[in-house]
Design a protein around this motif. Structure first.
Motif, mmCIF file in Angstrom:
data_model
loop_
_atom_site.group_PDB
_atom_site.id
_atom_site.type_symbol
_atom_site.label_atom_id
_atom_site.label_comp_id
_atom_site.label_asym_id
_atom_site.label_seq_id
_atom_site.Cartn_x
_atom_site.Cartn_y
_atom_site.Cartn_z
ATOM 1 N N VAL A 157 52.756 43.767 44.923
ATOM 2 C CA VAL A 157 52.078 43.738 46.230
ATOM 3 C C VAL A 157 50.753 44.491 46.154
ATOM 4 O O VAL A 157 49.738 44.059 46.725
ATOM 5 N N GLU A 158 50.730 45.606 45.449
ATOM 6 C CA GLU A 158 49.483 46.366 45.267
ATOM 7 C C GLU A 158 48.428 45.531 44.552
ATOM 8 O O GLU A 158 47.248 45.557 44.903
ATOM 9 N N VAL A 159 48.864 44.793 43.533
ATOM 10 C CA VAL A 159 47.938 43.925 42.791
ATOM 11 C C VAL A 159 47.389 42.836 43.704
ATOM 12 O O VAL A 159 46.190 42.538 43.695
ATOM 13 N N ASP B 36 47.080 42.925 46.999
ATOM 14 C CA ASP B 36 46.145 43.541 47.950
ATOM 15 C C ASP B 36 44.795 43.826 47.297
ATOM 16 O O ASP B 36 43.736 43.599 47.889
ATOM 17 N N GLU B 37 44.837 44.336 46.066
ATOM 18 C CA GLU B 37 43.597 44.661 45.354
ATOM 19 C C GLU B 37 42.795 43.392 45.063
ATOM 20 O O GLU B 37 41.578 43.346 45.276
ATOM 21 N N GLN C 225 48.722 35.375 46.430
ATOM 22 C CA GLN C 225 50.174 35.486 46.254
ATOM 23 C C GLN C 225 50.733 34.243 45.559
ATOM 24 O O GLN C 225 51.609 34.337 44.705
ATOM 25 N N GLU D 97 60.654 48.676 43.029
ATOM 26 C CA GLU D 97 59.507 49.319 42.374
ATOM 27 C C GLU D 97 58.540 48.272 41.826
ATOM 28 O O GLU D 97 57.321 48.364 42.007
ATOM 29 N N GLN D 98 59.093 47.235 41.161
ATOM 30 C CA GLN D 98 58.242 46.177 40.610
ATOM 31 C C GLN D 98 57.576 45.377 41.737
ATOM 32 O O GLN D 98 56.417 44.996 41.630
ATOM 33 N N ARG D 99 58.346 45.134 42.792
ATOM 34 C CA ARG D 99 57.799 44.384 43.923
ATOM 35 C C ARG D 99 56.619 45.127 44.534
ATOM 36 O O ARG D 99 55.602 44.531 44.873
ATOM 37 N N SER D 100 56.750 46.450 44.657
ATOM 38 C CA SER D 100 55.675 47.263 45.210
ATOM 39 C C SER D 100 54.424 47.173 44.349
ATOM 40 O O SER D 100 53.304 47.085 44.853
ATOM 41 N N GLN D 101 54.598 47.156 43.024
ATOM 42 C CA GLN D 101 53.456 47.053 42.117
ATOM 43 C C GLN D 101 52.759 45.704 42.258
ATOM 44 O O GLN D 101 51.525 45.624 42.248
ATOM 45 N N GLU E 72 40.955 41.994 48.062
ATOM 46 C CA GLU E 72 39.744 42.718 48.440
ATOM 47 C C GLU E 72 38.600 42.526 47.450
ATOM 48 O O GLU E 72 37.431 42.611 47.813
#
Length: 248
Positions: A115-117, A119-120, A87, A109-113, A123
């Protein structure tokens, strides 16, 4: 990504400051997390303060835990600091693109994208975790729980998509001058973690700072002997003392 996971139940009492050592590790890109294994009355206010200060200086997190929740605590700290590091890097990139904006200030919407990045990447990024175990006398009844936690830790790392490795050290060593001992070299093999602490001679000294510095050297050179790494080519004809004051 590189992490040192320090597991201890008391205050350091030998050698360099562990807070200073953790700060040096952070400068080298190594995050230092600290787990304090606490029984009532075994760690005082001073010990708790030191644990928090080491983690803060090392850019990591700290937690006090009983033996029953040790594995859960170690896994939680490892994952949280990976996410935190990713982060931080993403926020740094966003600042270059968006100025002073942070993830929280982006439209939903951008924040969600983003956060997905995060998380990915958490991992899939490669991860090296060096467990550094306090083997002072008061830790003796807790080593069985530490060993069990290491097995659980390896299972957790093995479940990640990215490359994950674990190395295990204890401190101090059984001989004078051994600030830290390598018990298990980098591995992804769960079966290699079997009774690795059976022959440890528990001692009263707690050289936490020197032990952190030794593990930092291991990250840099692949050995606890610093720049005397066996990976370097031998130079039998080199004059004595020429590199005696060499500083890395």
């Amino acid at each position: 990504m590189k992490q040192i996971m320090l597991i201890t139940d008391g205050c350091s009492n030998v050698g360099e400051s562990p807070v200073m050592a953790a700060a040096l590790a952070k400068q080298e890109g190594i995050i230092v997390n600290v787990v304090g294994i606490v029984d009532y009355g075994t760690i005082g206010e001073l010990g708790s303060l030191e644990i928090a200060e080491i983690a803060k200086a090392g850019g990591g997190m700290s937690s006090l835990s009983g033996t029953q929740k040790l594995a859960q605590t170690m896994q939680m700290l490892t994952r949280k600091t990976v996410v935190q590091t990713i982060q931080h890097a993403v926020n740094k990139e966003l600042k270059q693109i968006l100025g002073n904006a942070s993830v929280e200030e982006l439209p939903p919407e951008q924040r969600s994208q983003v956060v997905e990045v995060i998380d990915e990447l958490s991992e899939t990024s490669s991860l090296d975790v060096a467990l550094l175990i306090d083997a002072s006398a008061s830790m003796k009844p807790k080593l069985a729980a530490v060993e069990e936690a290491i097995r659980d830790m390896m299972l957790s790392l093995g479940a990640r998509k990215g490359s994950s490795r674990l190395a295990v050290f204890h401190f101090p060593g059984s001989h004078g001058g051994e600030d830290a001992v390598l018990d298990l070299d980098w591995t992804t093999d769960l079966g290699s973690v079997r009774s690795i602490f059976q022959r440890i001679a528990m001692r009263g000294a707690t050289p936490t700072g020197p032990a952190i510095l030794k593990v930092m050297e291991f990250f840099q050179y692949g050995t606890l002997k610093g720049h005397e790494s066996k990976n370097w080519p031998e130079e039998p004809d080199r004059g004595e003392g020429i590199l005696g004051d060499y500083v890395v």
